[in-house]
Design an enzyme around this catalytic site. Structure first.
Site, short mmCIF file in Angstrom:
data_model
loop_
_atom_site.label_atom_id
_atom_site.label_comp_id
_atom_site.label_asym_id
_atom_site.label_seq_id
_atom_site.Cartn_x
_atom_site.Cartn_y
_atom_site.Cartn_z
N HIS A 169 0.95 -1.26 0.21
CA HIS A 169 0.17 0.07 0.06
C HIS A 169 1.16 1.25 -0.02
CE1 HIS A 169 -3.14 -2.78 2.16
NE2 HIS A 169 -3.60 -2.55 1.16
N SER A 228 -2.72 -7.71 3.36
CA SER A 228 -2.85 -7.58 4.80
C SER A 228 -3.32 -8.83 5.63
CB SER A 228 -4.38 -6.51 5.18
OG SER A 228 -3.81 -5.34 4.70
N ARG A 261 -1.41 -5.84 -8.00
CA ARG A 261 -0.52 -6.66 -7.73
C ARG A 261 -0.26 -7.79 -9.06
NH1 ARG A 261 -2.37 -8.18 -1.61
NH2 ARG A 261 -4.10 -8.16 -3.06
N LYS A 274 -16.24 -7.51 6.30
CA LYS A 274 -15.25 -8.02 6.61
C LYS A 274 -14.50 -8.00 8.19
CE LYS A 274 -12.81 -7.11 2.27
NZ LYS A 274 -11.66 -6.17 1.59
O1 PNS Z 1 -8.61 -3.06 0.43
P1 PNS Z 1 -9.97 -3.54 -0.10
O2 PNS Z 1 -10.80 -4.23 1.07
O3 PNS Z 1 -9.84 -4.18 -1.20
O4 PNS Z 1 -11.00 -2.32 -0.34
C1 PNS Z 1 -12.33 -2.40 -0.93
C2 PNS Z 1 -12.93 -1.13 -0.69
C3 PNS Z 1 -12.90 -0.56 0.82
C4 PNS Z 1 -12.24 0.01 -1.66
C5 PNS Z 1 -14.52 -1.34 -1.20
O5 PNS Z 1 -15.02 -2.38 -0.58
C6 PNS Z 1 -15.14 -0.16 -1.08
O6 PNS Z 1 -15.24 0.83 -1.88
N1 PNS Z 1 -16.00 -0.01 -0.09
C7 PNS Z 1 -16.85 1.22 0.34
C8 PNS Z 1 -18.42 0.84 0.20
C9 PNS Z 1 -18.79 0.83 -1.48
O7 PNS Z 1 -18.76 1.87 -2.06
N2 PNS Z 1 -18.91 -0.41 -2.12
C10 PNS Z 1 -19.14 -0.69 -3.28
C11 PNS Z 1 -17.82 -0.43 -4.27
S1 PNS Z 1 -17.58 -1.31 -5.55
#
Ligand code: PNS
Length: 159
Positions: free
Chosen positions: A17, A128, A90, A41
């Site tokens: 990150h 993570s 990645r 999660k």
């Molecule tokens: O690090 P991650 O878990 O891959 O991140 C995922 C994240 C937080 C970017 C995604 O779950 C998100 O944008 N969450 C906010 C809620 C939302 O808008 N969900 C729909 C997006 S596709």
């Protein structure tokens, strides 16, 4: 001013990150790292702990700010009037997952674009999830995360 939002769960932030944030910063005047609440999660760190760890890593750069959000990413982007999302890739495995998210965000708001950067190749295996697994057994995670995060993970697992 060129501004981009880099969202994620960052539970915790890894060196992968950190690399992505620096690469985004090389291309944008302002990077907002957004710690998103992802209730589906189970997280090790609270949202405030995750935010503080990222702030500690980038406290030297005013062009990088950290915020948290409990809601849809598109709503945060609308609030900020910033319609560009930064993401790190990645591998092709990430691409499939990220493409679905990028299309979902674009369907919710057609103005949104996603800007992808490739993670430095030697950091591509770090996640993570693996950091938490190795850390939970007292393994050495110092090559995977910033120093402050090593200590925070050890403390969580009483190691
Ligand atoms: O690090 P991650 O878990 O891959 O991140 C995922 C994240 C937080 C970017 C995604 O779950 C998100 O944008 N969450 C906010 C809620 C939302 O808008 N969900 C729909 C997006 S596709």
């Amino acid at each position: 001013m060129r501004h981009i939002v880099y969202p994620g769960s960052f539970d915790p932030i890894t060196n992968g990150h950190v690399d992505v944030i620096k690469r985004l910063r090389n291309n944008f005047d302002q990077v907002t790292v957004l710690v998103a609440n992802t209730p589906q999660k189970k997280s090790l760190f609270t949202i405030d702990e995750r935010k503080r760890m990222i702030e500690d890593v980038f406290d030297y750069d005013d062009g990088i700010t950290v915020e948290s959000w409990d809601g849809l990413l598109v709503d945060f982007l609308e609030k900020k009037k910033c319609y560009l999302v930064g993401k790190g890739l990645r591998s092709v495995r990430d691409f499939e997952y990220e493409m679905d998210m990028a299309y979902t965000n674009q369907s919710l708001n057609k103005n949104i674009d996603t800007f992808f950067v490739l993670t430095q190749s030697n950091l591509g295996f770090i996640s993570s999830t693996l950091v938490k697994e190795v850390g939970s057994f007292g393994g050495d995670i110092s090559k995977f995360v910033p120093d402050a995060v090593v200590r925070a993970v050890q403390k969580k697992f009483n190691k």
